[in-house]
Design a protein around this motif. Structure first.
Motif, PDB file in Angstrom:
ATOM      1  N   TYR A 499       0.822  -1.207   0.000  1.00 24.39           N
ATOM      2  CA  TYR A 499       0.000   0.000   0.000  1.00 24.39           C
ATOM      3  C   TYR A 499       0.859   1.261   0.000  1.00 24.39           C
ATOM      4  O   TYR A 499       0.572   2.239  -0.697  1.00 24.39           O
ATOM      5  N   GLN A 500       1.919   1.257   0.777  1.00 22.62           N
ATOM      6  CA  GLN A 500       2.757   2.446   0.850  1.00 22.62           C
ATOM      7  C   GLN A 500       3.518   2.680  -0.448  1.00 22.62           C
ATOM      8  O   GLN A 500       3.709   3.829  -0.857  1.00 22.62           O
ATOM      9  N   ALA A 501       3.922   1.596  -1.123  1.00 27.09           N
ATOM     10  CA  ALA A 501       4.587   1.746  -2.421  1.00 27.09           C
ATOM     11  C   ALA A 501       3.616   2.290  -3.462  1.00 27.09           C
ATOM     12  O   ALA A 501       3.970   3.149  -4.281  1.00 27.09           O
ATOM     13  N   LEU A 502       2.390   1.800  -3.433  1.00 27.94           N
ATOM     14  CA  LEU A 502       1.369   2.287  -4.363  1.00 27.94           C
ATOM     15  C   LEU A 502       1.036   3.749  -4.102  1.00 27.94           C
ATOM     16  O   LEU A 502       0.872   4.551  -5.033  1.00 27.94           O
ATOM     17  N   GLU A 503       0.962   4.105  -2.833  1.00 27.44           N
ATOM     18  CA  GLU A 503       0.665   5.485  -2.460  1.00 27.44           C
ATOM     19  C   GLU A 503       1.745   6.426  -2.977  1.00 27.44           C
ATOM     20  O   GLU A 503       1.451   7.506  -3.524  1.00 27.44           O
ATOM     21  N   GLU A 504       3.007   6.036  -2.826  1.00 27.00           N
ATOM     22  CA  GLU A 504       4.102   6.872  -3.308  1.00 27.00           C
ATOM     23  C   GLU A 504       4.068   7.006  -4.824  1.00 27.00           C
ATOM     24  O   GLU A 504       4.318   8.088  -5.368  1.00 27.00           O
ATOM     25  N   LYS A 505       3.736   5.926  -5.517  1.00 28.58           N
ATOM     26  CA  LYS A 505       3.633   5.969  -6.972  1.00 28.58           C
ATOM     27  C   LYS A 505       2.545   6.941  -7.411  1.00 28.58           C
ATOM     28  O   LYS A 505       2.747   7.788  -8.295  1.00 28.58           O
ATOM     29  N   ILE A 506       1.364   6.865  -6.797  1.00 28.52           N
ATOM     30  CA  ILE A 506       0.221   7.681  -7.215  1.00 28.52           C
ATOM     31  C   ILE A 506       0.422   9.152  -6.844  1.00 28.52           C
ATOM     32  O   ILE A 506       0.172  10.049  -7.657  1.00 28.52           O
ATOM     33  N   VAL A 507       0.901   9.401  -5.617  1.00 31.46           N
ATOM     34  CA  VAL A 507       0.988  10.782  -5.115  1.00 31.46           C
ATOM     35  C   VAL A 507       2.250  11.496  -5.578  1.00 31.46           C
ATOM     36  O   VAL A 507       2.185  12.633  -6.067  1.00 31.46           O
ATOM     37  N   VAL A 508       3.386  10.842  -5.434  1.00 30.23           N
ATOM     38  CA  VAL A 508       4.666  11.511  -5.699  1.00 30.23           C
ATOM     39  C   VAL A 508       5.069  11.395  -7.164  1.00 30.23           C
ATOM     40  O   VAL A 508       5.326  12.402  -7.834  1.00 30.23           O
ATOM     41  N   GLU A 509       5.103  10.163  -7.688  1.00 28.04           N
ATOM     42  CA  GLU A 509       5.576   9.970  -9.058  1.00 28.04           C
ATOM     43  C   GLU A 509       4.572  10.457 -10.092  1.00 28.04           C
ATOM     44  O   GLU A 509       4.923  11.153 -11.054  1.00 28.04           O
ATOM     45  N   ASP A 510       3.275  10.097  -9.891  1.00 22.23           N
ATOM     46  CA  ASP A 510       2.252  10.446 -10.883  1.00 22.23           C
ATOM     47  C   ASP A 510       1.512  11.740 -10.549  1.00 22.23           C
ATOM     48  O   ASP A 510       0.777  12.259 -11.406  1.00 22.23           O
ATOM     49  N   ALA A 511       1.676  12.254  -9.340  1.00 19.85           N
ATOM     50  CA  ALA A 511       0.981  13.483  -8.911  1.00 19.85           C
ATOM     51  C   ALA A 511      -0.499  13.442  -9.253  1.00 19.85           C
ATOM     52  O   ALA A 511      -1.087  14.441  -9.656  1.00 19.85           O
ATOM     53  N   ALA A 512      -1.108  12.269  -9.048  1.00  9.18           N
ATOM     54  CA  ALA A 512      -2.516  12.092  -9.395  1.00  9.18           C
ATOM     55  C   ALA A 512      -3.450  12.436  -8.235  1.00  9.18           C
ATOM     56  O   ALA A 512      -4.669  12.275  -8.352  1.00  9.18           O
ATOM     57  N   TRP A 513      -2.904  12.939  -7.147  1.00 15.08           N
ATOM     58  CA  TRP A 513      -3.673  13.201  -5.925  1.00 15.08           C
ATOM     59  C   TRP A 513      -3.021  14.366  -5.208  1.00 15.08           C
ATOM     60  O   TRP A 513      -1.796  14.394  -5.062  1.00 15.08           O
ATOM     61  N   VAL A 514      -3.798  15.334  -4.787  1.00 16.76           N
ATOM     62  CA  VAL A 514      -3.255  16.473  -4.050  1.00 16.76           C
ATOM     63  C   VAL A 514      -3.799  16.426  -2.625  1.00 16.76           C
ATOM     64  O   VAL A 514      -4.916  16.876  -2.352  1.00 16.76           O
TER      65      VAL A 514
END
Length: 550
Positions: A499-514
């Motif tokens: 979950y934490q790896a997925l969260e980092e991918k979505i928020v930090v790498e893809d910036a898909a969530w603010v």
């Protein structure tokens, strides 16, 4: 900064002048720990055992199969298999309610349960395993909402599609023993069963009534209260269920008045007409000047386990560019929003999984506030100043504080070289546009239904359909497949790491969530109330049995 403080002051003056009453026609009817109040007056003139509360909006239904929001009545008149209990140190724990024992198979697919004996509904009908089965099946066949959890059960899709009459994965052994087999393992299944949506209803009653959820006499549960009156747009009344199996509550009767203006609720509380007031919709300057001074000893606080976030639609011409999304993240000063609008009564969130939820990553770092870097990133990506433009959609029912957040974010994005128009929609139109997948951007608050990362990760990023109905339109299907599969990981450490790896991918790498912030939920109690424990997730709705009167 001065312009935002001026807005706050202006809004405070408007709120102080506003007032409204309500009338209606008869229908079929800080820490989460208790706060001690001052001594009660010798003769308050209020009925013994009565609790008086208020809500901004009337309920639309009392049926959990038809609402994802109107939970005040269901939480108090129905029971669930498990509940979340707030402990003395402010932490929360899942505890058995209707269940006395359970076990899980080695493959994590089959859950075997033993029900508490002697439990009856408020009409005297015994609560058995068949009622639990009916409650699961009804969520799949009622054509409403809240079918996500029952859909995990083996054979749920076939039942929902009308291809069968029964739920294959639900087996009743006898009146007090049953098992549930899932289609796929889900380590968070017990946590899911604590949510208000998983309330247990009486199969016998449902076969005999025609207006469940709308009529008081037709809406029967096994919880500590029964609903005895609902006057639309005026009030609803809960009274102690004398057939309740558990400990008798201090409050014997609760009236929830529908008062659609926060300043009117404020006046009612100060006039002694309310015993609990939810301070969420009051301007923070009023809370600071009045409640944190005059009523400081009568304040109750709890974390709102969830977060306010900004959604960005990846189908938008500009927001489809990851560099534009990263610029949005860098352009917003969350710390100043918290300090100026909420007077510090909020915490900054950096990810998707909020603080207070199992799986929260305290080491996840969001891009630092840097408007100059945001502007330069846009220029380096080939965009002229002001070229990046999109709509920020606002629901007209948004609180005054949230409206100010919209205005601050609009200004921050302008300072970073973006053109953002705030457009207001009525609640129904706003929801329709969001669910169509065509809303450019919006702000919203998600409060956890149960304490497991899947409740937010899967809800928002579990499939292309889920990202569409929230106008995210996230494009990485491989990530969404991993999110959907994560709930089946039975090793806790492995599951948390995923979950934490997925969260980092979505928020930090893809910036898909603010991510923005999580509010501290503040209440005040009258001098008739000894103590009050809010719902563990910080809902405005609460268990009336968690209020103790003097």
């Amino acid at each position: 900064m001065k312009k935002f403080l001026s807005l706050l002051l202006a809004l405070t003056m408007i709120l102080s002048l506003a007032a409204c009453g309500s009338s209606g026609s008869e229908t079929p009817a800080a820490d989460g720990q208790p706060a001690e109040a001052t001594a009660a007056p010798a003769d308050s003139g209020v009925e013994d055992g009565l609790l008086r509360a208020a809500a901004l909006y009337d309920i639309k239904t009392m049926d959990v199969a038809q609402t994802t929001d109107d939970y005040m009545v269901p939480m108090n008149i129905f029971d669930r298999l498990f509940e979340v209990e707030v402990q003395s140190d402010g932490t929360s724990e899942i505890v058995p309610s209707l269940v006395t024992d359970y076990s899980v198979s080695e493959d994590g697919l089959t859950y075997s349960f033993t029900l508490r004996e002697g439990v009856v509904f408020s009409n005297g009908s015994a609560l058995t395993a068949s009622d639990v089965q009916y409650s699961f099946e009804r969520l799949l066949t009622a054509g409403g909402v809240n079918d996500d959890i029952p859909l995990e059960v083996l054979g749920a899709e076939a039942l929902k599609a009308g291809e069968t009459d029964t739920l294959e994965g639900f087996t009743v052994t006898d009146d007090y023993n049953f098992s549930i087999t899932l289609a796929n393992a889900n380590a968070g299944f017990i946590a899911e069963l604590t949510g208000p949506a998983m309330s247990i209803v009486d199969a016998e009653t449902m076969a005999e009534v025609s207006d469940f959820g709308m009529s008081c006499e037709d809406t029967i549960g096994s919880g500590p209260y029964k609903v005895t009156e609902w006057v639309k747009n005026d009030h609803f009344t809960l009274e102690y269920n004398e057939l309740y199996w558990g400990e008798e509550p201090s409050v014997k009767k609760a009236i929830v008045y529908i008062i659609p203006d926060a300043s009117t609720q404020n006046l009612m509380f100060q006039n002694g007409e309310l015993d609990i007031i939810d301070l969420d919709y009051l301007d923070s300057s009023i809370v600071a000047s009045t409640y944190k001074t005059t009523y400081a000893q009568q304040m109750v606080s709890c974390p709102r386990v969830g977060l306010t976030y900004m959604a960005l639609n990846a189908n938008n011409q500009y927001l489809s560019d990851v560099n534009v999304r990263k610029a949005v993240q860098m352009a917003i000063d969350v710390d100043t929003i918290i300090a100026s609008i909420f007077a510090g009564d909020a915490i900054k969130e950096n990810g998707i999984i909020p603080q207070g939820v199992w799986g929260f990553n305290e080491n996840l770092e969001r891009p630092a506030f840097d408007p100059a870097a945001a502007k330069q990133l846009l220029l380096d990506s080939g965009y002229a100043e002001g070229e990046v433009s999109f709509e920020l959609a606002m629901d007209t029912s948004a609180s005054s504080n949230l409206q100010l957040v919209y205005q601050m974010i609009q200004q921050y994005l302008k300072d970073a070289g973006m053109t953002v128009e705030i457009k207001s929609y009525d609640e129904s139109s706003w929801l329709d546009l969001r669910q169509s997948g065509e809303m450019d951007s919006f702000l919203a608050t998600w409060t956890m239904d149960y304490n497991d990362p899947a409740n937010i990760m899967y809800t928002f990023f579990g499939s292309p359909e889920k990202t569409l109905i929230r106008s995210l339109n996230y494009a990485d299907t491989a990530v969404m497949e991993r999110v959907a599969a994560a709930s089946g990981i039975t090793d806790d450490a492995e599951r948390m790491a995923e979950y934490q790896a997925l969260e980092e991918k979505i928020v930090v790498e893809d910036a898909a969530w603010v991510p923005l912030y999580a509010n501290t939920h503040l209440f005040a109690i009258s001098d008739r109330v000894e103590s009050f424990v809010p719902y563990w997730a910080g809902y405005s709705n609460f268990y009336v049995s968690d209020v103790t009167l003097k």
